[in-house]
Structure formats: C-alpha cells, structure tokens
Design a protein around this motif. Sequence first.
Motif, PDB file in Angstrom:
ATOM      1  N   ALA A 114       0.844  -1.201   0.000  1.00 53.14           N
ATOM      2  CA  ALA A 114       0.000   0.000   0.000  1.00 53.14           C
ATOM      3  C   ALA A 114       0.879   1.251   0.000  1.00 53.14           C
ATOM      4  CB  ALA A 114      -0.922   0.009   1.214  1.00 53.14           C
ATOM      5  N   PRO A 115       0.564   2.233  -0.832  1.00 57.56           N
ATOM      6  CA  PRO A 115       1.349   3.468  -0.833  1.00 57.56           C
ATOM      7  C   PRO A 115       1.220   4.214   0.493  1.00 57.56           C
ATOM      8  CG  PRO A 115      -0.622   3.710  -2.188  1.00 57.56           C
ATOM      9  CD  PRO A 115      -0.535   2.265  -1.813  1.00 57.56           C
ATOM     10  N   GLU A 116       2.321   4.756   0.965  1.00 60.60           N
ATOM     11  CA  GLU A 116       2.357   5.553   2.192  1.00 60.60           C
ATOM     12  C   GLU A 116       1.832   4.779   3.402  1.00 60.60           C
ATOM     13  OE1 GLU A 116       3.862   8.273   2.228  1.00 60.60           O
ATOM     14  OE2 GLU A 116       3.655   9.321   0.324  1.00 60.60           O
ATOM     15  N   ALA A 117       2.073   3.465   3.413  1.00 59.23           N
ATOM     16  CA  ALA A 117       1.498   2.614   4.452  1.00 59.23           C
ATOM     17  C   ALA A 117       1.939   3.056   5.841  1.00 59.23           C
ATOM     18  CB  ALA A 117       1.889   1.153   4.200  1.00 59.23           C
ATOM     19  N   ARG A 118       3.225   3.193   6.054  1.00 57.92           N
ATOM     20  CA  ARG A 118       3.718   3.493   7.395  1.00 57.92           C
ATOM     21  C   ARG A 118       3.516   4.961   7.768  1.00 57.92           C
ATOM     22  NH1 ARG A 118       3.470  -0.624  10.735  1.00 57.92           N
ATOM     23  NH2 ARG A 118       4.663  -2.433  10.013  1.00 57.92           N
TER      24      ARG A 118
END
Length: 261
Positions: free
Chosen positions: A212-216
């Motif tokens: 997933a993009p920008e997960a963290r």
Amino acid sequence: MAPLPTLFVSHGSPMLALEPDAPAHRFLKGLAGLVERPQAILAISAHWETPVPALSLAERPQTIHDFRGFPPALFAMQYPAPGAPALARRAGTLLDQAGLAVAYSSTRGLDHGAWTPLALAWPAADIPITQLSVQPHRDAAHHAAVGAALRPLRNEGVLVLGSGSFSHNLMEFRGQGPAAPSPAWVTAFADWMRQALLEGRHADLLAWDRLAPEARRNHPTPEHLWPLYTALGVGTPGQPARLLHSSTDRAILAMDAFAFD
C-alpha cells in the motif's frame, strides 16, 4: 437466524460522539438499521493492547474515558451496557481450539474505541457486549487468524465489530477542522486499501505494509488497523468486502467502514 455480517468501523476522534454534522457520526447513528439486531456484540478495539488475545469477563463494563484535553461533555458520557461473560468464554474456547493463546480480564471496561460507535448505533445500551484486545507487536496474518477462529460466532447471533481507524497518524495533526480535505498521502493509502478490500485481494491486504502506498506514514503503529483484519478474518474466505461508508475526519483520519459477509 441467518449468519450476521461482521463489521469494521473507524471511530476517529473521540469528539465524533459530539459532532452530529460529521458524516461518520451520521453513518454510525444509522448503523443499527443496516444489520439484524444481534443477541450480543464482540467488539475489537484498537485501544486495548495485550500480548495475547484477551477478552473481558466484566458483567457491568465501566465506560473508560481513555483520553485527555476534551470537553467535559465527553467525559460525562456513559455507556452502561451489560457485559457478556458467557460470550467471552465462548470466544476464548474458539481461540483455544484454533491453537491461539488467550487471556481474560475480569475488570476491563469499554474504551472509547468501543463505546463511541456503540453509543451512536445502539444508544439504549441494552445489548450485552464483551471486548477483545489487539496485539500491536503481531502482524496482519495473526489478527486475521484470530478472526477466522471466531467465525462460528456469526451463526450464534453475535455481531463482531472491529473498531479502529482506516488511517491513523496523529503526529500529522495540525489543528485541522473536521471537514478539512485530506492530503495526497492519506488519499493514496485509503484508495489502495479500499480497492483491495472491495476486490477481495486478501493476500495483498496481508502485505499492506509493503504494497500500500504511504502505508507506514498512515499507520506509524498498526494497532488501529488490526481490528480491520480481525473483522476480515471473521468473514467468509475470499469474499469481497462491502463498503458501508467513506469520509475523512480532520484531514488525516480516513473513516471508512466495511461489512464482511
């Protein structure tokens, strides 16, 4: 009784309970009309963290105000629902049969992750409820396995309700108002997660932190996402989710809610 769906809702800021104009508030006020009335509720809250899955045996769970700096009206709110110790024992037996360690608390009440959505959806507080914890040091697969072990409860009149937040990075809060637009890093993550859920891409979802993009950035710590995975696990394997609601709160909190059949 037909099997009940299991639900995931985003509870957002504690202020959601006092904001009738917020889209997520209005959605939660109508939530009871979307499902058959359950005989009992098992709530998985992001705000109870334990080393192994823990269940509350409290017969009269207290309303826990686990926050600071909010108006007195919020601290005055009570949700005096009866406890469900028999359900807690039943859920514990299912977890044990699945080879999962389990613990119990005789005193754990309802934190705001549980009572905020419940007070809006079932304000009479007359449905027995017990609460299940999350394990912040474990991964998505663990929480989905916890849910899978609890799947028989759907046929026993129990509503399994996961309560967390679709995105949750409070370090990015800059005093934004409730209706402030979301930045691209929140939108990109929420769009990816939502599409994966609606398409039933469960393998991808288990690898959310890599795919997933920008997960963290959206989940620096994952405890607010784990109730989603437990709800996913309770649902029928391979079945796509149903989107019940999508909005944002204070720009950084995606408030999506889903049903798993």
